[in-house]
Structures are given as C-alpha cells and as structure tokens.
Design an enzyme around this catalytic site. Structure first.
Site, PDB file in Angstrom:
ATOM      1  N   ASP A 113      -0.758   5.219   0.775  1.00  0.00           N
ATOM      2  CA  ASP A 113      -0.789   6.213   2.066  1.00  0.00           C
ATOM      3  C   ASP A 113      -0.917   5.922   3.201  1.00  0.00           C
ATOM      4  OD1 ASP A 113      -0.757   8.553   0.984  1.00  0.00           O
ATOM      5  OD2 ASP A 113      -2.601   7.132  -0.293  1.00  0.00           O
ATOM      6  N   ASP A 126       1.352  -1.643  -0.005  1.00  0.00           N
ATOM      7  CA  ASP A 126       0.086  -0.141   0.176  1.00  0.00           C
ATOM      8  C   ASP A 126       1.122   0.829  -0.408  1.00  0.00           C
ATOM      9  OD1 ASP A 126      -2.308   1.564   1.017  1.00  0.00           O
ATOM     10  OD2 ASP A 126      -1.318   1.733   2.712  1.00  0.00           O
TER      11      ASP A 126
HETATM   12  O1  C5P Z   1      -5.561   2.326   1.302  1.00  0.00           O
HETATM   13  P1  C5P Z   1      -4.823   3.210   1.064  1.00  0.00           P
HETATM   14  O2  C5P Z   1      -3.637   3.680   1.952  1.00  0.00           O
HETATM   15  O3  C5P Z   1      -4.555   3.429  -0.578  1.00  0.00           O
HETATM   16  O4  C5P Z   1      -6.075   4.087   0.734  1.00  0.00           O
HETATM   17  C1  C5P Z   1      -5.860   5.431   0.942  1.00  0.00           C
HETATM   18  C2  C5P Z   1      -6.308   6.386   1.955  1.00  0.00           C
HETATM   19  O5  C5P Z   1      -5.864   8.335   1.515  1.00  0.00           O
HETATM   20  C3  C5P Z   1      -6.899   6.189   2.673  1.00  0.00           C
HETATM   21  O6  C5P Z   1      -6.064   5.413   4.331  1.00  0.00           O
HETATM   22  C4  C5P Z   1      -8.285   7.226   3.129  1.00  0.00           C
HETATM   23  O7  C5P Z   1      -8.444   7.432   4.253  1.00  0.00           O
HETATM   24  C5  C5P Z   1      -7.391   8.120   2.580  1.00  0.00           C
HETATM   25  N1  C5P Z   1      -7.628   9.152   1.777  1.00  0.00           N
HETATM   26  C6  C5P Z   1      -8.638  10.376   1.889  1.00  0.00           C
HETATM   27  N2  C5P Z   1      -8.757  11.422   1.136  1.00  0.00           N
HETATM   28  C7  C5P Z   1      -9.578  10.816   0.086  1.00  0.00           C
HETATM   29  C8  C5P Z   1      -9.994   9.887   0.080  1.00  0.00           C
HETATM   30  C9  C5P Z   1      -9.182   9.073   0.501  1.00  0.00           C
HETATM   31  O8  C5P Z   1      -7.321  10.932   2.258  1.00  0.00           O
HETATM   32  N3  C5P Z   1     -10.544  11.513  -0.257  1.00  0.00           N
HETATM   33 MG    MG Z   2      -2.869   3.232   3.380  1.00  0.00          MG
END
Ligand code: C5P
Ligand code: MG
Length: 293
Positions: A44, A42
C-alpha cells in the site's frame, strides 16, 4: 557518474543523502549479478499510488471500508478509526514504541468491524474492480522484468492479502516469482468473512516476529543483494529475516507531510522519492542492474 548509468536518478523527485554510497551499492549489485538479487516490497502506497487526480487513492483496507458490501454505519465507524489513528501512524514526534500498541488497536478494531459485515469471498473481485485503486505507473515493467529474470519479489504488507492479491491478479502481474505475506481473511464454509487470520501485521511489526515461514528467506540465502521498497518508517525492517545481506538498497516513497518528514527519511532510506507516483527510478535501477553488459 551513475546518472549516466541510471538517468532516472536525475528526476526532480529524487533525494539522496550520500550519492557515492548509492552509486557503490548499485554497481556492486550489477557485479553480483541477476541470480544474487531479490526484491522486498511493501504494497500500500508503495506499489499502489498514494494520490490520483488530487485525491487520495485507497489502501487495501480502504477498498473494503468504502465498498458497497459495508453498511453506512460500518463505513462511518471505519472512517472515524482512520481519522483518529492515521495521524498517529505518521506522527514524527511519537516513537515506534508508543505507536505499536495503538496500531494493534486500530487494526483489531477495523478487522472486528469488517468481520461483522458478512462480506463474501466471492464479492472480492468486484469490490476491487469497483474501487479507485491504482498501481504506480510502471508497475507492469517492474513485475514483468523481475519475472523475466527470475528475481523473487516478496510483498510484505500490513494491508489485506486477499485484496492486494486480487489487485495484482486483475493487473495481470501475479507471476510465480511473487510471494505475499499479509493479513488474510478467514472465511467460514459458506464463504462468509468471520475473522482475520493471525498473526496481525501492522505498520510497525513488519519484521521477523510475524514471518512464520522463515524458510522463504532461507531458501533464498544465496540472494544477498536486496532492493527494499517502502513508504513508511516501519518498512525499513522488512529485510531483517534475510540470513546474509551483502548489498541492500533502501528506496523510500515519501508521500505525506513531505517537508516535515524529509530529514528522517533521508537518514533512513538510501534513495527518497518525494511525491513521485511512478516506479521510474526503481525500473531505471533494475534496467541497469539486470541487463547483461
Ligand atoms: O505498511 P503497509 O503499507 O503495508 O500498511 C498498510 C497501510 O494501510 C498503512 O499505511 C495504513 O495507513 C493503512 N490502513 C488503513 N486502514 C486500516 C489499517 C491500515 O488504511 N484499518
Ligand atoms: Mg505502505
């Protein structure tokens, strides 16, 4: 006994439910050798830091949300979405089935708002440079070692692909062994953001359903040892597209609501790293697995 082999596993941030099993997997990986290994991670809050100096670090979405190219009103709306949906994302009391449609709602609304902001493709390098994003300590060792040993690194992210690629490019670690699947921006002929490309990847569909290029894992079918790195319960399915798995070690960063989520993480991940902002443990395991004896 594997503490001698991987001393980093003695760090106070490390929790393991079944140490014998973990020792067995790590040893099997070493026996299988370098050419059998691949890493699926992953981005983030796994490769990037969750906190720094007592504050939250931004996700790839937050980097855009907080940037000067977004209007004040847009920033406020994006923050409201985060405050509403993030607690749902990590709520241990809701099932994944309950969360999925709500995540689609969050990502769709955020992408819609961002697409109204006339963001330029050419703005991205500066947006990233001006942000507070930080990769976890030891990122350079991780990326450089995987490159040195030709171990493929697959970054599977529900964040924003254009942003995360720029982060690793600016960190000088976007080596040719790195492949990214993520949400990419769609720009018009003038380089203005119009929409995001399909399929939409959110926290809880990181599996085969969004992997269009299934050839990637087919090509790597001989690489049957997998190290999976994640921070969310949604990251556990990232290796589902791998045709044949002999050894898989799942390492999970538990960043938020540590006490509340500990048991679930210990059941799901082989190694749990609690509030650990470094890649020390991952690097320690790779140092052992990838060094010839
Ligand atoms: O699982 P992954 O780390 O790829 O997910 C992306 C992260 O981005 C999520 O944990 C979510 O909290 C965050 N996010 C965000 N703003 C958004 C959509 C997702 O900060 N609009
Ligand atoms: Mg993540």
């Amino acid at each position: 006994m594997y503490f001698r082999e991987v001393p980093e596993l003695q760090k106070s941030t490390v929790r393991i439910k079944d140490p014998e099993r973990v020792a067995g997997i790590i040893r099997a990986m070493k026996e299988q050798g370098t050419h059998k290994l691949q890493v699926i991670s992953d981005f983030d809050m796994t490769l990037s830091r969750f906190g720094c100096n007592g504050r939250r670090c931004p996700t790839s979405h937050n980097i855009l949300d907080n940037s000067r190219v977004v209007s004040e009103e847009g920033r406020r709306q994006l923050k409201d979405l985060l405050h509403y949906y993030y607690p749902i994302e990590i709520d241990p009391k809701r099932t994944l089935e309950e969360k999925r449609p709500l995540m689609v709602e969050w990502w769709s609304k955020a992408h819609e708002l961002l697409s109204q902001q006339k963001i330029l493709k050419s703005d991205i390098p500066q947006i990233v440079r001006e942000s507070d994003v930080m990769l976890r300590d030891g990122f350079d060792e991780l990326f450089n070692r995987l490159h040195k040993y030709n171990v493929p690194l697959f970054i599977f992210s529900a964040g924003v692909g254009d942003i995360l690629e720029e982060i690793i490019r600016q960190a000088n670690v976007f080596h040719p062994n790195v492949n990214v699947v993520s949400n990419y921006m769609d720009f018009d002929d003038n380089g203005v953001l119009r929409r995001f490309k399909a399929p939409l990847i959110h926290t809880y569909n990181k599996n085969n359903s969004v992997l269009r290029d299934t050839e990637y894992f087919q090509q790597l079918s001989a690489r049957t040892s997998i190290i999976l790195l994640g921070d969310s319960m949604g990251d556990l399915t990232m290796a589902d597209g791998v045709p044949s798995v002999e050894n898989i070690l799942k390492i999970g960063f538990l960043n938020d609501k540590v006490e509340e989520q500990r048991e679930r993480y210990l059941d799901a991940y082989d190694v749990v790293l609690e509030s650990d902002e470094t890649l020390d443990v991952v690097n320690g395991i790779l140092r052992f697995v990838l060094t010839e004896t």
